[in-house]
Design a protein around this motif. Sequence first.
Motif, mmCIF file in Angstrom:
data_model
loop_
_atom_site.group_PDB
_atom_site.id
_atom_site.type_symbol
_atom_site.label_atom_id
_atom_site.label_comp_id
_atom_site.label_asym_id
_atom_site.label_seq_id
_atom_site.Cartn_x
_atom_site.Cartn_y
_atom_site.Cartn_z
ATOM 1 N N GLY A 263 0.803 -1.211 0.000
ATOM 2 C CA GLY A 263 0.000 0.000 0.000
ATOM 3 C C GLY A 263 0.839 1.264 0.000
ATOM 4 N N GLU A 264 2.039 1.188 0.566
ATOM 5 C CA GLU A 264 2.917 2.348 0.603
ATOM 6 C C GLU A 264 3.413 2.740 -0.780
ATOM 7 O OE1 GLU A 264 6.049 1.262 3.197
ATOM 8 O OE2 GLU A 264 4.808 1.184 4.999
ATOM 9 N N ALA A 265 3.356 1.799 -1.716
ATOM 10 C CA ALA A 265 3.895 2.070 -3.052
ATOM 11 C C ALA A 265 2.830 2.503 -4.046
ATOM 12 C CB ALA A 265 4.608 0.828 -3.585
ATOM 13 N N ALA A 266 1.551 2.363 -3.706
ATOM 14 C CA ALA A 266 0.484 2.726 -4.639
ATOM 15 C C ALA A 266 0.599 4.198 -5.003
ATOM 16 C CB ALA A 266 -0.879 2.439 -4.020
ATOM 17 N N GLY A 267 0.450 4.473 -6.287
ATOM 18 C CA GLY A 267 0.501 5.849 -6.766
ATOM 19 C C GLY A 267 1.890 6.336 -7.113
ATOM 20 N N ASP A 268 2.909 5.548 -6.830
ATOM 21 C CA ASP A 268 4.290 5.959 -7.103
ATOM 22 C C ASP A 268 4.878 5.177 -8.269
ATOM 23 O OD1 ASP A 268 4.312 7.798 -5.057
ATOM 24 O OD2 ASP A 268 5.069 6.366 -3.577
ATOM 25 N N ASP A 269 5.723 5.859 -9.035
ATOM 26 C CA ASP A 269 6.427 5.187 -10.130
ATOM 27 C C ASP A 269 7.363 4.123 -9.575
ATOM 28 O OD1 ASP A 269 7.528 4.757 -12.783
ATOM 29 O OD2 ASP A 269 9.254 5.895 -12.091
ATOM 30 N N ILE A 270 8.082 4.435 -8.517
ATOM 31 C CA ILE A 270 8.967 3.449 -7.880
ATOM 32 C C ILE A 270 9.124 3.829 -6.407
ATOM 33 C CG2 ILE A 270 11.213 4.535 -8.216
ATOM 34 C CD1 ILE A 270 10.452 0.887 -9.109
ATOM 35 N N THR A 271 9.118 2.830 -5.562
ATOM 36 C CA THR A 271 9.314 3.023 -4.126
ATOM 37 C C THR A 271 10.375 2.040 -3.662
ATOM 38 O OG1 THR A 271 7.028 3.726 -3.725
ATOM 39 C CG2 THR A 271 8.248 2.865 -1.840
ATOM 40 N N VAL A 272 11.339 2.512 -2.889
ATOM 41 C CA VAL A 272 12.373 1.651 -2.315
ATOM 42 C C VAL A 272 12.367 1.843 -0.809
ATOM 43 C CG1 VAL A 272 14.812 1.019 -2.277
ATOM 44 C CG2 VAL A 272 13.767 1.848 -4.407
ATOM 45 N N ARG A 273 12.116 0.766 -0.066
ATOM 46 C CA ARG A 273 12.162 0.785 1.391
ATOM 47 C C ARG A 273 13.286 -0.149 1.827
ATOM 48 N NH1 ARG A 273 9.462 4.593 0.721
ATOM 49 N NH2 ARG A 273 7.288 4.977 1.291
ATOM 50 N N ILE A 274 14.207 0.353 2.635
ATOM 51 C CA ILE A 274 15.419 -0.398 2.974
ATOM 52 C C ILE A 274 15.470 -0.686 4.469
ATOM 53 C CG2 ILE A 274 17.942 -0.362 2.970
ATOM 54 C CD1 ILE A 274 17.750 1.556 0.549
ATOM 55 N N GLY A 275 15.592 -1.963 4.824
ATOM 56 C CA GLY A 275 15.804 -2.355 6.207
ATOM 57 C C GLY A 275 14.748 -1.828 7.149
ATOM 58 N N GLN A 276 15.173 -1.050 8.157
ATOM 59 C CA GLN A 276 14.284 -0.558 9.189
ATOM 60 C C GLN A 276 13.257 0.453 8.666
ATOM 61 O OE1 GLN A 276 14.147 -1.592 12.440
ATOM 62 N NE2 GLN A 276 15.652 -3.159 11.878
ATOM 63 N N GLU A 277 13.412 0.898 7.438
ATOM 64 C CA GLU A 277 12.378 1.746 6.839
ATOM 65 C C GLU A 277 11.080 0.971 6.658
ATOM 66 O OE1 GLU A 277 15.529 4.444 4.195
ATOM 67 O OE2 GLU A 277 14.036 3.177 3.201
ATOM 68 N N ASN A 278 11.178 -0.358 6.581
ATOM 69 C CA ASN A 278 9.992 -1.202 6.520
ATOM 70 C C ASN A 278 9.481 -1.410 7.940
ATOM 71 O OD1 ASN A 278 9.875 -1.885 3.636
ATOM 72 N ND2 ASN A 278 11.822 -2.914 4.018
ATOM 73 N N THR A 279 8.426 -0.699 8.288
ATOM 74 C CA THR A 279 7.901 -0.787 9.653
ATOM 75 C C THR A 279 7.084 -2.054 9.871
ATOM 76 O OG1 THR A 279 5.960 0.513 8.980
ATOM 77 C CG2 THR A 279 7.845 1.720 9.885
ATOM 78 N N THR A 280 6.740 -2.751 8.798
ATOM 79 C CA THR A 280 5.941 -3.967 8.918
ATOM 80 C C THR A 280 6.756 -5.078 9.562
ATOM 81 O OG1 THR A 280 4.722 -3.339 6.914
ATOM 82 C CG2 THR A 280 4.536 -5.626 7.643
ATOM 83 N N GLN A 281 6.186 -5.719 10.565
ATOM 84 C CA GLN A 281 6.872 -6.787 11.284
ATOM 85 C C GLN A 281 7.284 -7.903 10.328
ATOM 86 O OE1 GLN A 281 7.623 -6.548 14.518
ATOM 87 N NE2 GLN A 281 8.759 -8.452 14.479
ATOM 88 N N GLY A 282 8.519 -8.362 10.464
ATOM 89 C CA GLY A 282 9.015 -9.437 9.616
ATOM 90 C C GLY A 282 9.854 -8.955 8.454
ATOM 91 N N PHE A 283 9.777 -7.656 8.149
ATOM 92 C CA PHE A 283 10.488 -7.115 6.985
ATOM 93 C C PHE A 283 11.604 -6.156 7.370
ATOM 94 C CE2 PHE A 283 6.426 -8.512 5.382
ATOM 95 C CZ PHE A 283 6.733 -9.099 4.168
ATOM 96 N N HIS A 284 11.996 -6.128 8.634
ATOM 97 C CA HIS A 284 12.990 -5.162 9.094
ATOM 98 C C HIS A 284 14.378 -5.407 8.517
ATOM 99 C CE1 HIS A 284 10.313 -4.420 12.874
ATOM 100 N NE2 HIS A 284 9.813 -3.888 11.779
ATOM 101 N N SER A 285 14.657 -6.633 8.087
ATOM 102 C CA SER A 285 15.975 -6.941 7.519
ATOM 103 C C SER A 285 15.920 -7.102 6.010
ATOM 104 C CB SER A 285 16.535 -8.218 8.159
ATOM 105 O OG SER A 285 16.784 -8.021 9.532
ATOM 106 N N THR A 286 14.865 -6.595 5.396
ATOM 107 C CA THR A 286 14.690 -6.754 3.960
ATOM 108 C C THR A 286 14.636 -5.395 3.275
ATOM 109 O OG1 THR A 286 12.264 -6.637 3.924
ATOM 110 C CG2 THR A 286 13.256 -8.776 4.444
ATOM 111 N N SER A 287 14.703 -5.446 1.964
ATOM 112 C CA SER A 287 14.417 -4.263 1.157
ATOM 113 C C SER A 287 13.227 -4.573 0.260
ATOM 114 C CB SER A 287 15.620 -3.868 0.304
ATOM 115 O OG SER A 287 16.596 -3.208 1.087
#
Length: 332
Positions: A263-287
Amino acid sequence: MLDDRKLSVLNAIVTDYVASREPVGSKALVERHKLDVSAATVRNDMAALEEEGYITQPHTSAGRIPTDKGYRLFVDKLAQIKPLSQAERSAIATFMSGTADINDLVMRTVRLLAQLTRQVAIMQYPVAQRSSIRHIDLVSLGGDRVLAIAVSSTGAVDQTMVEAPIAADALATLRARLVAAAVGRTPAEAAAALPGVLESLAPESRAEAAPLVAGVLEALAHEPALQVVVAGVPNLASSVFETGMRPLLEALEEQVVLMRLLGEAAGDDITVRIGQENTTQGFHSTSLVAAGYGVDLGSSLGVVGPTRMDYPSTIAAVRAVARYVSRFLIEG
């Protein structure tokens, strides 16, 4: 702010670490990237980068690896997105050609993204509210049974079985009026117009037509489940995550979690979330690399993988596939 030389050193560290998975030393950087400075100068630059939190030393006497902050700066400073090769563009067109409907499109898309990026691909189904009605049909199945069918511009097909005794010529007339009233409109607009079709019929015909109009209305009312489709989970086998793989695998099974992530990426041409930028549980070590697609970029697709990711290639692949899917949905 980092000067150009330190940015070049950071870019070199990210590039080498992504390729080798090994901490990067100053001597190797000088040799491989022709930085035109001494190893001592590079060590000083690496010390400054480490002090600023862009790189870190995992072990004593080891080389350096990027931090989440370092990856973020690397992505933000990308001069241009790496263009896809002609072979990659041809692969996308070939893989996606012959797509039959929306379900086939989604499955092909996630498989293609997983293959191109060697990451886990995730894709939200198109937002139904932005679709229009492409086709309405009433199909006699023999006896008193009629199948009411509604097909949207996204390829979604909804159908309802109706018990309604009606002559073949009357069925054909009703079908034509329903098509004229509904096709080209959004589901909501079509649903609002269909009662008028019933009222336009002769009083003696309304009783037999009413169950069929109600059947079409029911088909139009079927909202596709908010789904996220996942492909490429085996690609995680070659990845290393600081928190282990179990939290990520559990998160990938939760539709609500994935919907929130995309949902954070809807409306955007490209979105990059890195590590702790992902607030969703389970994705803190991912991009996450994701892009909006479809009308007004209202839905999203992307890939999830370790922060040690080939960002230029991944961004290019996600953007290209999202644009291809958008063309398919908009042009039909």
